[in-house]
Scaffold this motif. Structure first.
Motif, short mmCIF file in Angstrom:
data_model
loop_
_atom_site.label_atom_id
_atom_site.label_comp_id
_atom_site.label_asym_id
_atom_site.label_seq_id
_atom_site.Cartn_x
_atom_site.Cartn_y
_atom_site.Cartn_z
N ALA A 70 65.35 0.10 18.47
CA ALA A 70 66.51 0.94 18.78
C ALA A 70 67.79 0.36 18.19
O ALA A 70 68.62 1.10 17.64
N VAL A 71 67.95 -0.95 18.27
CA VAL A 71 69.17 -1.57 17.73
C VAL A 71 69.22 -1.39 16.22
O VAL A 71 70.29 -1.09 15.66
N ALA A 75 72.07 0.71 14.22
CA ALA A 75 72.87 0.07 13.16
C ALA A 75 72.85 0.91 11.90
O ALA A 75 73.89 1.14 11.26
N VAL A 76 71.68 1.40 11.51
CA VAL A 76 71.57 2.25 10.31
C VAL A 76 72.36 3.53 10.51
O VAL A 76 73.04 4.01 9.58
N THR A 77 72.30 4.10 11.71
CA THR A 77 73.03 5.33 12.00
C THR A 77 74.54 5.11 11.87
O THR A 77 75.26 5.96 11.29
N LEU A 78 75.03 4.00 12.39
CA LEU A 78 76.46 3.72 12.28
C LEU A 78 76.88 3.52 10.82
O LEU A 78 77.96 3.99 10.41
N ILE A 79 76.05 2.87 10.04
CA ILE A 79 76.37 2.69 8.62
C ILE A 79 76.39 4.04 7.91
O ILE A 79 77.29 4.32 7.10
N GLN A 80 75.42 4.88 8.22
CA GLN A 80 75.38 6.22 7.61
C GLN A 80 76.61 7.03 7.99
O GLN A 80 77.20 7.72 7.14
N ALA A 81 77.01 6.96 9.26
CA ALA A 81 78.18 7.71 9.68
C ALA A 81 79.43 7.21 8.97
O ALA A 81 80.29 8.01 8.56
N MET A 82 79.54 5.90 8.79
CA MET A 82 80.70 5.35 8.10
C MET A 82 80.72 5.78 6.63
O MET A 82 81.77 6.17 6.10
N PRO A 97 75.20 15.49 2.05
CA PRO A 97 73.90 14.90 2.44
C PRO A 97 74.03 13.76 3.45
O PRO A 97 73.18 13.62 4.35
N MET A 98 75.10 13.00 3.35
CA MET A 98 75.27 11.89 4.29
C MET A 98 75.59 12.41 5.70
O MET A 98 75.15 11.83 6.69
N VAL A 99 76.36 13.47 5.80
CA VAL A 99 76.66 14.05 7.11
C VAL A 99 75.38 14.59 7.74
O VAL A 99 75.12 14.36 8.94
N ILE A 100 74.57 15.29 6.95
CA ILE A 100 73.30 15.82 7.48
C ILE A 100 72.38 14.68 7.93
O ILE A 100 71.80 14.73 9.02
N SER A 101 72.28 13.63 7.10
CA SER A 101 71.41 12.52 7.48
C SER A 101 71.97 11.77 8.69
O SER A 101 71.21 11.23 9.51
N SER A 102 73.29 11.73 8.84
CA SER A 102 73.89 11.08 10.01
C SER A 102 73.57 11.85 11.28
O SER A 102 73.31 11.24 12.33
N VAL A 103 73.58 13.17 11.20
CA VAL A 103 73.23 13.98 12.37
C VAL A 103 71.78 13.74 12.76
O VAL A 103 71.45 13.53 13.94
N VAL A 104 70.90 13.73 11.77
CA VAL A 104 69.47 13.48 12.04
C VAL A 104 69.29 12.06 12.60
O VAL A 104 68.53 11.85 13.56
N SER A 105 69.99 11.10 12.02
CA SER A 105 69.89 9.72 12.51
C SER A 105 70.41 9.58 13.93
O SER A 105 69.89 8.77 14.71
N THR A 106 71.42 10.34 14.28
CA THR A 106 71.94 10.30 15.65
C THR A 106 70.89 10.78 16.63
O THR A 106 70.71 10.19 17.71
N VAL A 107 70.17 11.84 16.27
CA VAL A 107 69.09 12.34 17.13
C VAL A 107 68.00 11.27 17.26
O VAL A 107 67.50 11.00 18.37
N VAL A 108 67.64 10.64 16.14
CA VAL A 108 66.60 9.61 16.17
C VAL A 108 67.06 8.40 16.99
O VAL A 108 66.28 7.82 17.76
#
Length: 173
Positions: A70-71, A75-82, A97-108
């Motif tokens: 989970a950590v 961490a990857v999600t925060l980097i993607q969001a930044m 594409p980064m916004v879309i992947s950030s949304v998916v990463s947030t769900v994950v």
């Protein structure tokens, strides 16, 4: 400090213990370092750190692996969001594409945190349940045990009387 000493004084802080140890094991300041040799050298050995007894128990392996996972995902999600934010501010083509992947990463990431919680609860249910009956249940059980003990004692007494042919009994039923 041995295990027995740790158990005797768990509330003593590291600073207090190291100060106490320094007082006991302080080298003789008047003697030059060259004259202190061999066997005296091992007497002045001090470890680099002092191990503290664990206040809490270590997490079970499945829970710890879920927490590490989970950590890493968070961490990857925060980097993607930044990166998505910076690309959006710069007007780069990579922003969408980064916004879309950030949304998916947030769900994950949310799912992984829920996974840690569920894994912890499952582990507690399977292996960590400590049965602590209420005081009412405990007293009822104590009364039942005392009653059974009296019944067994009475039946043993009757068996003993029958074996000895009724001696010691005032009247025979």
């Amino acid at each position: 400090m041995g295990t027995a000493e740790r158990r005797k004084a768990p509330e003593q802080s590291v600073a207090e213990r190291s100060a106490e140890r320094r007082g006991r094991e302080a080298p003789d300041r008047d003697v030059p370092a060259q004259r202190r040799a061999g066997s005296e050298r091992s007497a002045e050995y001090r470890p680099l750190w002092v191990e503290e007894p664990a206040r809490r128990y270590r997490m079970p392996d499945p829970v710890r692996t879920a927490a590490v996972r989970a950590v890493l995902i968070i961490a990857v999600t925060l980097i993607q969001a930044m990166v998505a934010f910076l690309c959006t501010m710069a007007g780069a083509w990579l922003a969408f594409p980064m916004v879309i992947s950030s949304v998916v990463s947030t769900v994950v990431a949310t799912w992984s945190v829920v996974d840690v919680w569920v894994t912890r609860q499952v582990w507690k249910q399977r292996y960590g349940v400590v049965s602590e009956p209420s005081s009412t249940a405990r007293s009822l059980r104590r009364e039942r045990r005392a009653h059974r003990r009296q019944e067994r004692a009475a039946s043993r007494e009757q068996a003993r009387i029958r074996r000895h042919g009724g001696t010691g009994q005032l009247s025979h039923p």
